[in-house]
Design a protein around this motif. Structure first.
Motif, PDB file in Angstrom:
ATOM      1  N   ASP A   1       0.832  -1.199   0.000  1.00  0.00           N
ATOM      2  CA  ASP A   1       0.000   0.000   0.000  1.00  0.00           C
ATOM      3  C   ASP A   1       0.869   1.253   0.000  1.00  0.00           C
ATOM      4  O   ASP A   1       0.479   2.289  -0.498  1.00  0.00           O
ATOM      5  CB  ASP A   1      -0.919   0.021   1.225  1.00  0.00           C
ATOM      6  N   SER A   2       2.052   1.149   0.583  1.00  0.00           N
ATOM      7  CA  SER A   2       2.989   2.262   0.650  1.00  0.00           C
ATOM      8  C   SER A   2       4.370   1.727   0.293  1.00  0.00           C
ATOM      9  O   SER A   2       4.702   0.588   0.608  1.00  0.00           O
ATOM     10  CB  SER A   2       3.009   2.845   2.056  1.00  0.00           C
ATOM     11  N   TYR A   3       5.181   2.565  -0.358  1.00  0.00           N
ATOM     12  CA  TYR A   3       6.517   2.137  -0.779  1.00  0.00           C
ATOM     13  C   TYR A   3       7.612   2.962  -0.126  1.00  0.00           C
ATOM     14  O   TYR A   3       8.665   3.181  -0.712  1.00  0.00           O
ATOM     15  CB  TYR A   3       6.639   2.198  -2.307  1.00  0.00           C
ATOM     16  N   ALA A   4       7.380   3.405   1.103  1.00  0.00           N
ATOM     17  CA  ALA A   4       8.404   4.145   1.832  1.00  0.00           C
ATOM     18  C   ALA A   4       9.611   3.222   2.020  1.00  0.00           C
ATOM     19  O   ALA A   4       9.476   2.112   2.539  1.00  0.00           O
ATOM     20  CB  ALA A   4       7.869   4.614   3.176  1.00  0.00           C
TER      21      ALA A   4
ATOM     22  N   THR B   1       2.659   0.323  -9.755  1.00  0.00           N
ATOM     23  CA  THR B   1       2.958  -0.041  -8.372  1.00  0.00           C
ATOM     24  C   THR B   1       3.919  -1.220  -8.392  1.00  0.00           C
ATOM     25  O   THR B   1       4.197  -1.789  -9.435  1.00  0.00           O
ATOM     26  CB  THR B   1       1.688  -0.453  -7.602  1.00  0.00           C
ATOM     27  N   GLY B   2       4.405  -1.578  -7.249  1.00  0.00           N
ATOM     28  CA  GLY B   2       5.259  -2.758  -7.136  1.00  0.00           C
ATOM     29  C   GLY B   2       6.738  -2.426  -7.159  1.00  0.00           C
ATOM     30  O   GLY B   2       7.161  -1.359  -7.580  1.00  0.00           O
ATOM     31  N   ILE B   3       7.504  -3.386  -6.671  1.00  0.00           N
ATOM     32  CA  ILE B   3       8.959  -3.307  -6.710  1.00  0.00           C
ATOM     33  C   ILE B   3       9.379  -4.039  -7.979  1.00  0.00           C
ATOM     34  O   ILE B   3       9.086  -5.215  -8.156  1.00  0.00           O
ATOM     35  CB  ILE B   3       9.589  -4.010  -5.482  1.00  0.00           C
ATOM     36  N   TYR B   4      10.026  -3.319  -8.868  1.00  0.00           N
ATOM     37  CA  TYR B   4      10.542  -3.890 -10.118  1.00  0.00           C
ATOM     38  C   TYR B   4      11.988  -3.456 -10.270  1.00  0.00           C
ATOM     39  O   TYR B   4      12.291  -2.265 -10.160  1.00  0.00           O
ATOM     40  CB  TYR B   4       9.761  -3.382 -11.339  1.00  0.00           C
ATOM     41  N   GLY B   5      12.875  -4.399 -10.528  1.00  0.00           N
ATOM     42  CA  GLY B   5      14.267  -4.039 -10.734  1.00  0.00           C
ATOM     43  C   GLY B   5      14.859  -3.295  -9.558  1.00  0.00           C
ATOM     44  O   GLY B   5      15.631  -2.364  -9.739  1.00  0.00           O
ATOM     45  N   ALA B   6      14.499  -3.687  -8.367  1.00  0.00           N
ATOM     46  CA  ALA B   6      14.993  -3.072  -7.133  1.00  0.00           C
ATOM     47  C   ALA B   6      14.681  -1.575  -7.084  1.00  0.00           C
ATOM     48  O   ALA B   6      15.483  -0.769  -6.630  1.00  0.00           O
ATOM     49  CB  ALA B   6      16.486  -3.321  -6.954  1.00  0.00           C
ATOM     50  N   SER B   7      13.510  -1.206  -7.574  1.00  0.00           N
ATOM     51  CA  SER B   7      13.100   0.201  -7.534  1.00  0.00           C
ATOM     52  C   SER B   7      11.645   0.313  -7.108  1.00  0.00           C
ATOM     53  O   SER B   7      10.829  -0.552  -7.414  1.00  0.00           O
ATOM     54  CB  SER B   7      13.296   0.854  -8.899  1.00  0.00           C
ATOM     55  N   THR B   8      11.349   1.394  -6.430  1.00  0.00           N
ATOM     56  CA  THR B   8       9.985   1.690  -6.015  1.00  0.00           C
ATOM     57  C   THR B   8       9.312   2.521  -7.114  1.00  0.00           C
ATOM     58  O   THR B   8       9.995   3.067  -7.986  1.00  0.00           O
ATOM     59  CB  THR B   8       9.970   2.501  -4.710  1.00  0.00           C
TER      60      THR B   8
END
Length: 122
Positions: free
Chosen positions: A35-38, A73-80
């Motif tokens: 829900d959050s990518y902090a 959304t989501g973590i892709y390639g070690a990125s937010t």
């Protein structure tokens, strides 16, 4: 509650990396949609750390940069999502958002695939 992953994702300019099932995101051990990518949240830190170790991380990040509508959304390639938005902003400010942008991402993607394939063969 976590956000659901997007549906099947495809793109003609930069194809989605083909997963073998052994990648950290494919094993189900970590959560990659939140829900959050902090970046200070433990679950996000864990996902980023696991993703960085994946041999497909660069290809996934390039794919997500090329497809912001498919990977909002989501973590892709070690990125937010926020990190990718900033990367896209910087790339577009240098290249524009047309064919040059797509060409650079495609070349980077192809170079990463070639490098990984050669590394796997050794």
């Amino acid at each position: 509650m976590t956000a659901a992953p997007p549906p099947i994702l495809t793109d003609a300019v930069v194809p989605r990396p083909q997963l073998s099932g052994t990648e950290p995101c494919a094993t189900g051990e970590k959560e990659y949609f939140h829900d959050s990518y902090a970046v200070n949240q433990p679950a996000v830190k864990d996902a980023l750390r696991a993703c960085r170790r994946c041999p497909l991380a660069a290809e996934c990040r390039i794919w997500a940069l090329a497809n912001p509508d498919l990977a909002p959304t989501g973590i892709y390639g070690a990125s937010t999502p926020r990190q990718r938005k900033e990367d896209r902003r910087q790339l577009i400010s240098r290249l524009g958002d047309g064919p040059a942008y797509e060409r650079v991402l495609r070349r980077a993607y192809d170079a990463n695939v070639a490098w990984r394939t050669q590394s796997d063969a050794r």
